[in-house]
Design a protein around this motif. Sequence first.
Motif, PDB file in Angstrom:
ATOM      1  N   ILE A 105       0.845  -1.196   0.000  1.00  0.00           N
ATOM      2  CA  ILE A 105       0.000   0.000   0.000  1.00  0.00           C
ATOM      3  C   ILE A 105       0.880   1.245   0.000  1.00  0.00           C
ATOM      4  CG2 ILE A 105      -1.770   1.300   1.229  1.00  0.00           C
ATOM      5  CD1 ILE A 105      -2.680  -1.252   2.548  1.00  0.00           C
ATOM      6  N   PRO A 106       0.872   2.041  -1.086  1.00  0.00           N
ATOM      7  CA  PRO A 106       1.636   3.282  -1.086  1.00  0.00           C
ATOM      8  C   PRO A 106       0.895   4.464  -0.483  1.00  0.00           C
ATOM      9  CG  PRO A 106       0.760   2.901  -3.266  1.00  0.00           C
ATOM     10  CD  PRO A 106       0.364   1.715  -2.423  1.00  0.00           C
ATOM     11  N   ASP A 107      -0.452   4.417  -0.448  1.00  0.00           N
ATOM     12  CA  ASP A 107      -1.169   5.548   0.154  1.00  0.00           C
ATOM     13  C   ASP A 107      -2.592   5.155   0.506  1.00  0.00           C
ATOM     14  OD1 ASP A 107      -1.265   8.063   1.223  1.00  0.00           O
ATOM     15  OD2 ASP A 107      -1.266   9.139  -0.695  1.00  0.00           O
ATOM     16  N   ILE A 108      -3.144   5.898   1.481  1.00  0.00           N
ATOM     17  CA  ILE A 108      -4.541   5.778   1.878  1.00  0.00           C
ATOM     18  C   ILE A 108      -5.121   7.185   1.960  1.00  0.00           C
ATOM     19  CG2 ILE A 108      -4.344   3.583   3.113  1.00  0.00           C
ATOM     20  CD1 ILE A 108      -4.125   5.127   5.720  1.00  0.00           C
ATOM     21  N   LEU A 109      -6.443   7.295   1.798  1.00  0.00           N
ATOM     22  CA  LEU A 109      -7.088   8.605   1.759  1.00  0.00           C
ATOM     23  C   LEU A 109      -8.478   8.492   2.363  1.00  0.00           C
ATOM     24  CD1 LEU A 109      -6.982  11.553   0.683  1.00  0.00           C
ATOM     25  CD2 LEU A 109      -7.902  10.673  -1.478  1.00  0.00           C
TER      26      LEU A 109
END
Length: 373
Positions: A261-265
């Motif tokens: 996972i490179p990013d969450i928002l």
Amino acid sequence: MRRPFVFILLLCSCLLAGAQTSVGGLKLLDVYVVPHSLSFQNTTVGGLSGIDYDAKTGLYYMISDDRSSINDARYYAAKIHIHQNKIDSVVFVKAVTLLRKNGRPYPGTKQDPHHTPDPEAMRYDPVRKQLVWSSEGERIVKGKDTVLEDPAITIIKTNGKYVDTFPLPENLKMHATEQGPRQNGVLEGMTFADNFRSLYINLEEPRYEDGARAEVTENDAWVRIYKFDVASRKNTAQYAYKLDPVAYPPLPADAFKVNGIPDILSIGNGRFIVLERSFSTGRLPCTIKIFLADTKGATDIKNNPSLKNKPAAKPVSKKLLLNMDSLNAYVDNVEGATLGPLLPNGHRSLLLVADNNFSDKEQTQFFLMEILP
């Protein structure tokens, strides 16, 4: 330079972190590529690993993962001008050096590998007018050359000056033995939620105690999502999220491969847009899958030392929104995501940024997407 009418809506209160956003699907509108090795304020633009949007100023904050190797560790602020559902231009307006508690820039690995950062994520907090960024730390186990540097979540002013750090739970500490986080698989994505009262941050890959890394075939590759209370800076909960398999087998078969996972928002009410990025040696593009994830009802695993021995009773649920392989477009190393301004039809925009790793074989890409209700 065109300034479209959509920017009149930048002050809309619905852009506060954690505001409710309906996500039924995603539609690609445009792709914009920054020239390779663009020079700006005596720095080389590249390694953009996180992006965040300040609705009040229209600024996008982007952290570079340059480990004080090419230039001092830094972030960029830019204006992204959108016109008729296209990215008209990306205009960098400032480069800001990240400063340590002593007021000095961070050293590179040649100067001091034990204190060299590995920047990966950055978010802007308009309530406190501060930035928060993460470093993955380091884990190199080579006898006398062993480097163990814990990951970090650091608060800074917009001028780069150090403010404070979030104390991290013990299960994020680096070890010379196979315990804790793996090298380069640590604090990768970050998002504010609950109107900036909460901060969520995720591991890119599983901790040793939580099981194996993602494989080409289905396996139990569990990563943790950490919830922090911003006021107290305490870790209040942890959740288990299961990674998809690596998208393609590497060539040769024993070469490097990864999915994480490179990013969450945050999009409100415990729901998140989650990026999964898969890369396999022998294939230049990355496979980027975008999921809608929900922590509602998920088991708090904060006191569970090992998901390998005791899986979460209820992990974070997820639903695929888009596999970017289907777009018939070259997709590079996408690492950051942010909600952008409203589009002319009233739908929310989503912007992604790809890290070019300072390589002439990769691209600094910006993807403009429409969030379909």
